[in-house]
Scaffold this motif. Structure first.
Motif, PDB file in Angstrom:
ATOM      1  N   LYS A  74     -10.225  13.600  -3.804  1.00 42.16           N
ATOM      2  CA  LYS A  74     -11.028  14.128  -2.690  1.00 42.16           C
ATOM      3  C   LYS A  74     -10.912  13.298  -1.417  1.00 42.16           C
ATOM      4  CE  LYS A  74     -14.228  16.685  -5.610  1.00 42.16           C
ATOM      5  NZ  LYS A  74     -15.640  16.990  -5.950  1.00 42.16           N
ATOM      6  N   ARG A  75      -9.822  12.545  -1.311  1.00 39.36           N
ATOM      7  CA  ARG A  75      -9.514  11.835  -0.081  1.00 39.36           C
ATOM      8  C   ARG A  75      -8.183  12.329   0.460  1.00 39.36           C
ATOM      9  NH1 ARG A  75      -9.781   5.543   0.022  1.00 39.36           N
ATOM     10  NH2 ARG A  75      -9.430   6.106   2.221  1.00 39.36           N
ATOM     11  N   ARG A  76      -8.057  12.289   1.775  1.00 40.77           N
ATOM     12  CA  ARG A  76      -6.820  12.757   2.380  1.00 40.77           C
ATOM     13  C   ARG A  76      -5.728  11.715   2.198  1.00 40.77           C
ATOM     14  NH1 ARG A  76      -5.520  15.433   8.347  1.00 40.77           N
ATOM     15  NH2 ARG A  76      -4.533  17.233   7.389  1.00 40.77           N
ATOM     16  N   PRO A  77      -4.503  12.141   1.820  1.00 41.68           N
ATOM     17  CA  PRO A  77      -3.389  11.180   1.727  1.00 41.68           C
ATOM     18  C   PRO A  77      -3.069  10.573   3.091  1.00 41.68           C
ATOM     19  CG  PRO A  77      -2.853  13.260   0.630  1.00 41.68           C
ATOM     20  CD  PRO A  77      -4.101  13.501   1.417  1.00 41.68           C
ATOM     21  N   LEU A  78      -2.243   9.532   3.076  1.00 39.29           N
ATOM     22  CA  LEU A  78      -1.769   8.910   4.305  1.00 39.29           C
ATOM     23  C   LEU A  78      -0.445   9.565   4.710  1.00 39.29           C
ATOM     24  CD1 LEU A  78      -2.379   5.139   3.439  1.00 39.29           C
ATOM     25  CD2 LEU A  78      -3.854   6.665   4.777  1.00 39.29           C
ATOM     26  N   LEU A  79      -0.298   9.850   5.990  1.00 43.03           N
ATOM     27  CA  LEU A  79       0.913  10.486   6.503  1.00 43.03           C
ATOM     28  C   LEU A  79       1.997   9.445   6.754  1.00 43.03           C
ATOM     29  CD1 LEU A  79       2.372  13.012   7.657  1.00 43.03           C
ATOM     30  CD2 LEU A  79       1.361  12.417   9.879  1.00 43.03           C
ATOM     31  N   LEU A  80       3.195   9.702   6.217  1.00 41.43           N
ATOM     32  CA  LEU A  80       4.358   8.865   6.490  1.00 41.43           C
ATOM     33  C   LEU A  80       5.277   9.528   7.507  1.00 41.43           C
ATOM     34  CD1 LEU A  80       5.226   7.773   2.825  1.00 41.43           C
ATOM     35  CD2 LEU A  80       3.968   6.455   4.554  1.00 41.43           C
ATOM     36  N   ASN A  81       5.592  10.800   7.260  1.00 43.83           N
ATOM     37  CA  ASN A  81       6.532  11.496   8.148  1.00 43.83           C
ATOM     38  C   ASN A  81       6.350  12.996   7.977  1.00 43.83           C
ATOM     39  OD1 ASN A  81       8.732  11.596  10.032  1.00 43.83           O
ATOM     40  ND2 ASN A  81      10.033  12.265   8.354  1.00 43.83           N
ATOM     41  N   SER A  82       6.690  13.722   9.054  1.00 46.38           N
ATOM     42  CA  SER A  82       6.588  15.174   9.017  1.00 46.38           C
ATOM     43  C   SER A  82       7.570  15.753  10.008  1.00 46.38           C
ATOM     44  CB  SER A  82       5.163  15.608   9.386  1.00 46.38           C
ATOM     45  OG  SER A  82       5.082  16.995   9.568  1.00 46.38           O
ATOM     46  N   THR A  83       8.302  16.784   9.587  1.00 45.22           N
ATOM     47  CA  THR A  83       9.239  17.422  10.503  1.00 45.22           C
ATOM     48  C   THR A  83       9.567  18.818  10.007  1.00 45.22           C
ATOM     49  OG1 THR A  83      11.294  17.096  11.750  1.00 45.22           O
ATOM     50  CG2 THR A  83      11.375  16.668   9.386  1.00 45.22           C
ATOM     51  N   VAL A  84      10.202  19.569  10.866  1.00 37.65           N
ATOM     52  CA  VAL A  84      10.816  20.841  10.490  1.00 37.65           C
ATOM     53  C   VAL A  84      12.317  20.639  10.600  1.00 37.65           C
ATOM     54  CG1 VAL A  84      11.104  23.278  11.076  1.00 37.65           C
ATOM     55  CG2 VAL A  84       8.846  22.220  11.247  1.00 37.65           C
ATOM     56  N   GLU A  85      13.054  21.020   9.582  1.00 37.78           N
ATOM     57  CA  GLU A  85      14.495  20.768   9.578  1.00 37.78           C
ATOM     58  C   GLU A  85      15.170  21.411  10.789  1.00 37.78           C
ATOM     59  OE1 GLU A  85      16.372  21.568   5.850  1.00 37.78           O
ATOM     60  OE2 GLU A  85      15.396  19.864   4.892  1.00 37.78           O
ATOM     61  N   SER A  86      16.348  20.922  11.118  1.00 37.39           N
ATOM     62  CA  SER A  86      17.007  21.300  12.368  1.00 37.39           C
ATOM     63  C   SER A  86      17.315  22.784  12.456  1.00 37.39           C
ATOM     64  CB  SER A  86      18.302  20.496  12.543  1.00 37.39           C
ATOM     65  OG  SER A  86      19.186  20.737  11.463  1.00 37.39           O
ATOM     66  N   ASP A  87      17.418  23.474  11.306  1.00 37.05           N
ATOM     67  CA  ASP A  87      17.647  24.918  11.349  1.00 37.05           C
ATOM     68  C   ASP A  87      16.353  25.717  11.264  1.00 37.05           C
ATOM     69  OD1 ASP A  87      16.918  24.617   8.714  1.00 37.05           O
ATOM     70  OD2 ASP A  87      18.853  25.206   7.877  1.00 37.05           O
ATOM     71  N   ASP A  88      15.206  25.048  11.342  1.00 34.47           N
ATOM     72  CA  ASP A  88      13.873  25.664  11.330  1.00 34.47           C
ATOM     73  C   ASP A  88      13.504  26.313  10.010  1.00 34.47           C
ATOM     74  OD1 ASP A  88      13.374  24.885  13.886  1.00 34.47           O
ATOM     75  OD2 ASP A  88      13.488  26.863  14.788  1.00 34.47           O
ATOM     76  N   SER A  89      14.276  26.097   8.958  1.00 33.57           N
ATOM     77  CA  SER A  89      14.048  26.815   7.705  1.00 33.57           C
ATOM     78  C   SER A  89      12.962  26.193   6.850  1.00 33.57           C
ATOM     79  CB  SER A  89      15.345  26.866   6.891  1.00 33.57           C
ATOM     80  OG  SER A  89      15.756  25.551   6.528  1.00 33.57           O
ATOM     81  N   LEU A  90      12.749  24.898   6.963  1.00 31.99           N
ATOM     82  CA  LEU A  90      11.951  24.171   5.992  1.00 31.99           C
ATOM     83  C   LEU A  90      11.099  23.118   6.691  1.00 31.99           C
ATOM     84  CD1 LEU A  90      11.879  24.159   2.782  1.00 31.99           C
ATOM     85  CD2 LEU A  90      13.332  22.139   2.932  1.00 31.99           C
ATOM     86  N   MET A  91       9.813  23.078   6.334  1.00 35.43           N
ATOM     87  CA  MET A  91       8.953  21.979   6.754  1.00 35.43           C
ATOM     88  C   MET A  91       8.905  20.957   5.640  1.00 35.43           C
ATOM     89  SD  MET A  91       4.893  21.955   7.700  1.00 35.43           S
ATOM     90  CE  MET A  91       4.104  20.388   8.118  1.00 35.43           C
ATOM     91  N   VAL A  92       9.099  19.692   5.970  1.00 37.55           N
ATOM     92  CA  VAL A  92       9.059  18.638   4.959  1.00 37.55           C
ATOM     93  C   VAL A  92       8.074  17.563   5.409  1.00 37.55           C
ATOM     94  CG1 VAL A  92      11.361  19.029   4.037  1.00 37.55           C
ATOM     95  CG2 VAL A  92      11.081  17.520   5.991  1.00 37.55           C
ATOM     96  N   VAL A  93       7.288  17.058   4.454  1.00 33.13           N
ATOM     97  CA  VAL A  93       6.241  16.085   4.723  1.00 33.13           C
ATOM     98  C   VAL A  93       6.305  14.984   3.676  1.00 33.13           C
ATOM     99  CG1 VAL A  93       3.761  15.721   5.011  1.00 33.13           C
ATOM    100  CG2 VAL A  93       4.765  17.930   5.627  1.00 33.13           C
ATOM    101  N   ASP A  94       6.202  13.760   4.127  1.00 30.36           N
ATOM    102  CA  ASP A  94       6.084  12.604   3.235  1.00 30.36           C
ATOM    103  C   ASP A  94       4.695  12.012   3.377  1.00 30.36           C
ATOM    104  OD1 ASP A  94       8.843  12.104   2.021  1.00 30.36           O
ATOM    105  OD2 ASP A  94       9.322  12.287   4.155  1.00 30.36           O
ATOM    106  N   LEU A  95       3.978  11.920   2.261  1.00 34.52           N
ATOM    107  CA  LEU A  95       2.634  11.364   2.218  1.00 34.52           C
ATOM    108  C   LEU A  95       2.576  10.274   1.162  1.00 34.52           C
ATOM    109  CD1 LEU A  95       0.758  14.794   2.030  1.00 34.52           C
ATOM    110  CD2 LEU A  95       0.999  13.409   4.098  1.00 34.52           C
ATOM    111  N   THR A  96       1.512   9.504   1.184  1.00 32.39           N
ATOM    112  CA  THR A  96       1.290   8.533   0.123  1.00 32.39           C
ATOM    113  C   THR A  96      -0.214   8.370  -0.095  1.00 32.39           C
ATOM    114  OG1 THR A  96       1.859   6.315  -0.689  1.00 32.39           O
ATOM    115  CG2 THR A  96       1.264   6.506   1.637  1.00 32.39           C
ATOM    116  N   THR A  97      -0.549   7.708  -1.165  1.00 29.25           N
ATOM    117  CA  THR A  97      -1.954   7.500  -1.491  1.00 29.25           C
ATOM    118  C   THR A  97      -2.570   6.426  -0.607  1.00 29.25           C
ATOM    119  OG1 THR A  97      -1.156   6.017  -3.234  1.00 29.25           O
ATOM    120  CG2 THR A  97      -1.876   8.214  -3.902  1.00 29.25           C
ATOM    121  N   PRO A  98      -3.838   6.601  -0.223  1.00 34.26           N
ATOM    122  CA  PRO A  98      -4.592   5.490   0.357  1.00 34.26           C
ATOM    123  C   PRO A  98      -5.058   4.580  -0.777  1.00 34.26           C
ATOM    124  CG  PRO A  98      -6.008   7.401   0.153  1.00 34.26           C
ATOM    125  CD  PRO A  98      -4.638   7.829  -0.343  1.00 34.26           C
ATOM    126  N   ASP A  99      -5.732   3.502  -0.459  1.00 37.77           N
ATOM    127  CA  ASP A  99      -6.384   2.706  -1.504  1.00 37.77           C
ATOM    128  C   ASP A  99      -7.433   3.576  -2.189  1.00 37.77           C
ATOM    129  OD1 ASP A  99      -5.002   0.305  -1.139  1.00 37.77           O
ATOM    130  OD2 ASP A  99      -6.352  -0.316   0.481  1.00 37.77           O
TER     131      ASP A  99
END
Length: 720
Positions: free
Chosen positions: A68-93
Motif C-alpha cells: 500500500k505504498r507507492r514504488p520509487l520511480l527510476l525511469n519512464s519513457t515511450v519507445e522511439s516508435d511510440d508502440s510501448l511505454m516502459v517503466v522502471d520502479l523499485t521498492t521504497p524502504d
C-alpha cells in the motif's frame, strides 16, 4: 488561459488540456491513454489521465502499490516508435513495525504497456536483488467514471447515465456503465493469474520472491461497448501485431536519415507520432488531430497533415480525401453550420455527441477545409498520378467548388467569408478559432462576415487545381474560366488586402470590408498558395522574420507590438509548428530559402530541448534567450499531428522537391540544406510502380543529389 468549452450555452474548442511532464501517451485506433510516469492513472492536476475509447474514459484510476505504498520511480519513457511505454520502479524502504524488511532499491519492478484494438496490455516483472527471500503485497486499485471526453474538459451535464455495481470473478474485475444513449460500456480488468484477494475495485497478490527470483504478471484491460471484444490476444501476440503494423507502414512510406543524430531524433519521433496518430478507417489512413482532446478526425488538421507528409506517404492523403468526400455535407443544416458541398470540420463519438448535448457529432463550422480539400486533391495527383482516384471523387470536388462560389461567398463580393449560423458553433472558423483571434489594430473584434487573408489564398490555389483537373479531363473552356477567376482573385486580393504601413497583408476584412491591419502569421500562408505578388512577397518575407514576429524559436501568430499580443495566449502571440511550416514552404516557394532554413533551425533547436524531442501543438511566444528552453504552453496537445508533420514540410521545401505526374518526374529546384546537415538520405520514395533512394550532400556553394537506387519509370531532375 482557462480551458473553457461552454460559455453562455455556446460551445468552443479553444485549447487542449495539458499533457505535461507527468504524462505518457499511447494511442491505437479509437483508443488512447494518458498515464503518469509511474504508469499509473491518478486524478491529479486537471484530472485528464485515463484510458479513453471512442470518446469515453473507460478507466479513471489505475494505481499499483507495494504494501500500500507507492514504488520509487527510476525511469519512464515511450519507445522511439511510440508502440510501448516502459517503466522502471523499485521498492521504497518497507517496514514491519520499526524493522525494515525490504530495503529500498532491492526489488526491481518493470512495467511495459501497449494498446491494440481497444485493449490495453500490460506486463509486470518483479525481480529480487536481495540475498534473501522477501515477501510483500502487490496491490492494484482501479476505477472507471465513464466520463465523456467533454466532461473531462469541464462541461457539466444535467443528467448522467448509471454506474453499475462492480462484478468480479477469480481473475477479473468488471466495471460498467449504462449511458443515456442506451449504450452499455464496460471495462474488464483481467489477470493472467488469480489474485489472492479481490475486494471491489482492489486486487492483491501475496508475493514471495527468493533471492534472484523473477515473477511475471500480465494484465489485460478490455474496453467494450454493447458487444463483447472477441479477439483478445496474449501480451506477446499483441506486441507482435503492433510491431508488424509499424513495419507495414514503414515499408509503404519514405524514410529519412541525416548526418545529424539530434535531427534524426526529431525526424524519428515526428514520424512515429504521425504513424501513431493515424487511424485506419474504412476509407483509409486518417491522421487524428492530437492526443488527448483532438483524437478524432478533423477536416482542416487532417488535410494539412496529409499535405505535409504527402511526399513520403501519399496513402495518407488518399485516406483523408476519401473520408472527407464521404462525409461532405449534402444539405443545409444551420444547427451544425452545414451547407451542400462543405467539408467537415470535426466528428465526435461518445455519449454527449450521440445525444446532441454537443454539436460535434458531425460539425461543419470551418471556412477553410473546403478549398484545402481541393488543394490536397491536386497535391495527391501530382504526387501519384492516380487519375482513377481523382475521377472517383471528381463530383465531390465539383460540389466543393460550387460551395466556394455560392455559400462560401456569402455577400457575393468575390471573397470567401464566414459567419456562424449555429448558436452553439464556433464563432471564429479559420484555423485560429479562439473568440478573440480576429481583430482590428486597436484590438476591437472584427464583425462578421469575415474574410480571412489565408482563405483567399486557399481559394486561389483551389481554382488553379480545378483548372488543371478540368484540362486533364478535356474540359478546356471550364479550365480557362477557372484560370481567369483565379488570376482575377489574385489581382483583387493584392489590391484590397495589402497594408503598406505594416508591410503585410491584413489579417482579414470584416463585415464592412474594413481591413484588420494586424501583423499576423496568417499572411504567411499567402506565400504558400502563391496568391501574393512578387514585390509584396518580398516585403512580407522581411516582416515575417522581423523581431516583432520571429521569436528565435519560430514565427508568432501575432506580432509582439500588436494590441492583443500575449505570448501565453492560444492564438494571439504563441508559436505553432504547423503554422511555421506552411510559412516556410511559402518562403521557399518565392525563393527565400535562407529564411525557410531560419524557421527550420528555430524549430529544430526547440525539439532538442523538448521531452522525447516532440514538438507540441504550440508553445509560448516569448523571445528566445540564451541557455533557456522554449516556454511550454500549459494546455497544448502532445503529440499533435500537424506539429509532427512540420519538419517534413519544411525539409521538402528547402530541397525544392516537387513531383510531376505528367512525366513522371521528381524535381529539385535550387536545393539547400542548413549547415548542420552535411548529408541526407531519402529512401523508399515510391511513385506508381517506381521506387528511388537518394543521397543528398551539402557543399560550400550547392547541394548534390546522387541516385542510390532507381527501379521503374521515374526521372530525377535537379535545377541548381
Amino acid at each position: 488561459m482557462d480551458d473553457v468549452i461552454q460559455v453562455d450555452d455556446k460551445w468552443y474548442v479553444l485549447a487542449s488540456t495539458r499533457v505535461d511532464s507527468r504524462t505518457r501517451v499511447l494511442k491505437h485506433g479509437e483508443t488512447f491513454a494518458l498515464f503518469d510516469h509511474y504508469g499509473d492513472v491518478q486524478h491529479i492536476g486537471l484530472g485528464e489521465q485515463g484510458i479513453y475509447h471512442e470518446g469515453t474514459r473507460y478507466l479513471s484510476r489505475y494505481e499499483l502499490d507495494i504494501n500500500k505504498r507507492r514504488p520509487l520511480l527510476l525511469n519512464s519513457t515511450v519507445e522511439s516508435d511510440d508502440s510501448l511505454m516502459v517503466v522502471d520502479l523499485t521498492t521504497p524502504d518497507l517496514y514491519k513495525g520499526k524493522k525494515c524488511i525490504i530495503a529500498k532499491g532491492t526489488v526491481h519492478i518493470f512495467r511495459s504497456r501497449l494498446l491494440w484494438n481497444g485493449v490495453c496490455y500490460e506486463h509486470i516483472r518483479l525481480f529480487n536483488y536481495n540475498d534473501h527471500c522477501v515477501s510483500f503485497d502487490l496491490g492494484l486499485e482501479v476505477d472507471a467514471d465513464y466520463s465523456d471526453i467533454f466532461e473531462v474538459r469541464g462541461v457539466k451535464r444535467d443528467k448522467r447515465g448509471k454506474i453499475l455495481p462492480v462484478q468480479t470473478t477469480s481473475q477479473e474485475i468488471c466495471l460498467a456503465y449504462k449511458g443515456l444513449d442506451g449504450v452499455s460500456r464496460q471495462s474488464r480488468i483481467r489477470f493472467d493469474r488469480s489474485p489472492d484477494s479481490i475486494r471491489g475495485r482492489r486486487a492483491e497478490f501475496n508475493i514471495t520472491l527468493n533471492s534472484r527470483e523473477e515473477q511475471n504478471f500480465y494484465i489485460t484491460i478490455i474496453c467494450e461497448g454493447n458487444s463483447h471484444q472477441e479477439n483478445i490476444l496474449q501480451y506477446q501476440d499483441a506486441l507482435k501485431e503492433t510491431g508488424a503494423a509499424i513495419s507495414r507502414i514503414n515499408q509503404d512510406s519514405g524514410n529519412i536519415f541525416t548526418s545529424n543524430e539530434q535531427f534524426n531524433d526529431w525526424i524519428n519521433r515526428s514520424s512515429a507520432d504521425l504513424h501513431t496518430l493515424t487511424t485506419f478507417t474504412v476509407y483509409g489512413a486518417y491522421p487524428y488531430a492530437g492526443v488527448p482532446w483532438f483524437s478524432t478526425a478533423f477536416g482542416r488538421d487532417g488535410i494539412i497533415t496529409a499535405l505535409q507528409y504527402n511526399w513520403l506517404y501519399p496513402e495518407m492523403a488518399k485516406g483523408v480525401l476519401s473520408f472527407l468526400a464521404e462525409t461532405q455535407a449534402d444539405k443545409l443544416d444551420p444547427a451544425v453550420d452545414a451547407q451542400p458541398g462543405k467539408i467537415l470540420h470535426e466528428t465526435r463519438q461518445g455519449e454527449m455527441a450521440e445525444l446532441g448535448e454537443i454539436p460535434f457529432k458531425r460539425y461543419y463550422g470551418t471556412i477553410d477545409a473546403t478549398p484545402l480539400f481541393i488543394m490536397l486533391a491536386g497535391a495527391y495527383y501530382d504526387r501519384t498520378g492516380d487519375r482513377a482516384f481523382i475521377e472517383s471523387i471528381w463530383p465531390k470536388l465539383e460540389r466543393a467548388l460550387e460551395w466556394i462560389n455560392t455559400y462560401g461567398d456569402m455577400d457575393g463580393d468575390g471573397y470567401v467569408e464566414y459567419a456562424r449560423e449555429s448558436d452553439n458553433g464556433l464563432l471564429q472558423q479559420g484555423w485560429k478559432d479562439s473568440d478573440d483571434s480576429i481583430f482590428h489594430r486597436d484590438g476591437t473584434l472584427a464583425t462578421a462576415p469575415i474574410a480571412l487573408c489565408e482563405v483567399q489564398g486557399y481559394v486561389y490555389r483551389a481554382k488553379k487545381v480545378m483548372a488543371h483537373f478540368a484540362a486533364l479531363f478535356g474540359e478546356l473552356t471550364c479550365a480557362q474560366k477557372l484560370e481567369d477567376e483565379a488570376e482575377q482573385l489574385k489581382r483583387r486580393f493584392n489590391q484590397d488586402f495589402w497594408c503598406e504601413d505594416i508591410g503585410s497583408y491584413a489579417l482579414a476584412l470584416d463585415g464592412n470590408k474594413n481591413p484588420c491591419v494586424v501583423k499576423s502569421s496568417n499572411a504567411g500562408h499567402t506565400l504558400f498558395t502563391g496568391i501574393a505578388n512578387e514585390e509584396y512577397a518580398r516585403r512580407l518575407s522581411e516582416t515575417l522574420l522581423s523581431d516583432s514576429l520571429f521569436s528565435g524559436w519560430g514565427i508568432r501568430t501575432i506580432a509582439n507590438d500588436g494590441q492583443r499580443y500575449n505570448p501565453m495566449s492560444y492564438h494571439n502571440g504563441s508559436i505553432w509548428p504547423h503554422d511555421n511550416a506552411i510559412i516556410a514552404a511559402g518562403l521557399a516557394r518565392y525563393g527565400y530559402k535562407d529564411k525557410a532554413i531560419k524557421i527550420l533551425t528555430g524549430l529544430f533547436d526547440a525539439s532538442i530541448d523538448l521531452d522525447l524531442h516532440r514538438l507540441p501543438e504550440l508553445f509560448c511566444g516569448f523571445k528566445r534567450l540564451s541557455r533557456q528552453e522554449p516556454t511550454l504552453y500549459p494546455v497544448a496537445c502532445s503529440p499533435q499531428a500537424w506539429a509532427s508533420g512540420a519538419v517534413f514540410m519544411i525539409l521538402q521545401s528547402c530541397l525544392g522537391m516537387t513531383f510531376s505526374a505528367d512525366k513522371p518526374q521528381i524535381k529539385f529546384h535550387f536545393p539547400q540544406l542548413p549547415d548542420y546537415l552535411e548529408r541526407l538520405q531519402i529512401t523508399n520514395i515510391r511513385f506508381g510502380s517506381a521506387v528511388v533512394d537518394l543521397a543528398i550532400r551539402r557543399h560550400p556553394n550547392d547541394v548534390s543529389i546522387n541516385i542510390l537506387r532507381k527501379e521503374g519509370d521515374i526521372d530525377i531532375a535537379v535545377i541548381i
